[in-house]
Write a protein that holds these residues in place. Sequence first.
Motif, PDB file in Angstrom:
ATOM      1  N   ASP A   1     -56.080 -42.250   3.423  1.00  0.00           N
ATOM      2  CA  ASP A   1     -54.906 -41.460   3.886  1.00  0.00           C
ATOM      3  C   ASP A   1     -54.512 -40.486   2.948  1.00  0.00           C
ATOM      4  N   LEU A   2     -54.372 -40.827   1.627  1.00  0.00           N
ATOM      5  CA  LEU A   2     -53.883 -40.197   0.755  1.00  0.00           C
ATOM      6  C   LEU A   2     -54.973 -38.883   0.332  1.00  0.00           C
ATOM      7  N   MET A   3     -56.352 -39.144   0.512  1.00  0.00           N
ATOM      8  CA  MET A   3     -57.200 -38.048   0.447  1.00  0.00           C
ATOM      9  C   MET A   3     -57.045 -37.060   1.571  1.00  0.00           C
TER      10      MET A   3
ATOM     11  N   GLY B   1     -54.143 -35.067   0.689  1.00  0.00           N
ATOM     12  CA  GLY B   1     -54.524 -34.138  -0.207  1.00  0.00           C
ATOM     13  C   GLY B   1     -55.024 -32.990   0.165  1.00  0.00           C
ATOM     14  N   LEU B   2     -55.931 -33.148   1.049  1.00  0.00           N
ATOM     15  CA  LEU B   2     -56.984 -32.084   1.685  1.00  0.00           C
ATOM     16  C   LEU B   2     -56.109 -31.048   2.415  1.00  0.00           C
ATOM     17  N   THR B   3     -55.292 -31.580   3.286  1.00  0.00           N
ATOM     18  CA  THR B   3     -54.339 -30.981   4.283  1.00  0.00           C
ATOM     19  C   THR B   3     -53.405 -30.339   3.404  1.00  0.00           C
ATOM     20  N   LEU B   4     -52.868 -30.772   2.391  1.00  0.00           N
ATOM     21  CA  LEU B   4     -51.860 -29.919   1.651  1.00  0.00           C
ATOM     22  C   LEU B   4     -52.801 -28.741   0.975  1.00  0.00           C
ATOM     23  N   MET B   5     -54.005 -29.160   0.554  1.00  0.00           N
ATOM     24  CA  MET B   5     -54.753 -27.918  -0.221  1.00  0.00           C
ATOM     25  C   MET B   5     -55.038 -26.853   0.701  1.00  0.00           C
ATOM     26  N   VAL B   6     -55.536 -27.266   2.080  1.00  0.00           N
ATOM     27  CA  VAL B   6     -55.797 -26.170   2.845  1.00  0.00           C
ATOM     28  C   VAL B   6     -54.493 -25.298   3.460  1.00  0.00           C
ATOM     29  N   PHE B   7     -53.388 -25.983   3.468  1.00  0.00           N
ATOM     30  CA  PHE B   7     -52.240 -25.095   3.848  1.00  0.00           C
ATOM     31  C   PHE B   7     -51.827 -24.233   2.616  1.00  0.00           C
ATOM     32  N   GLY B   8     -51.972 -24.973   1.594  1.00  0.00           N
ATOM     33  CA  GLY B   8     -51.614 -24.078   0.184  1.00  0.00           C
ATOM     34  C   GLY B   8     -52.411 -22.918  -0.071  1.00  0.00           C
TER      35      GLY B   8
END
Length: 84
Positions: A5-7, A10-17
């Motif tokens: 879930d953390l990964m 993190g990937l979702t946050l990276m894609v949005f960023g």
Amino acid sequence: MPTSDLMLEGLTLMVFGMGFVFTFLTLLVFATKIMSATVLRFTPVEDVLVKAPLTMVSPSQQVANDSQLMAVLSAAVHRYRQHH
């Protein structure tokens, strides 16, 4: 919270960023192009004619033709050779 879930978070946050950065940079490029076109429309670039010299003389030939510079260089070489 499990590691998967953390990964995923993190990937979702990276894609949005990265998406926001890409969108901002794209808008910045378009804004710059629009401003450039606007400035060029109101202040057209004047045609500047650059005249080529009548004789093409290399920089080394220009130095050779300068008698004062040649005298200074000759004196410097002569003084250097005297001391060494």
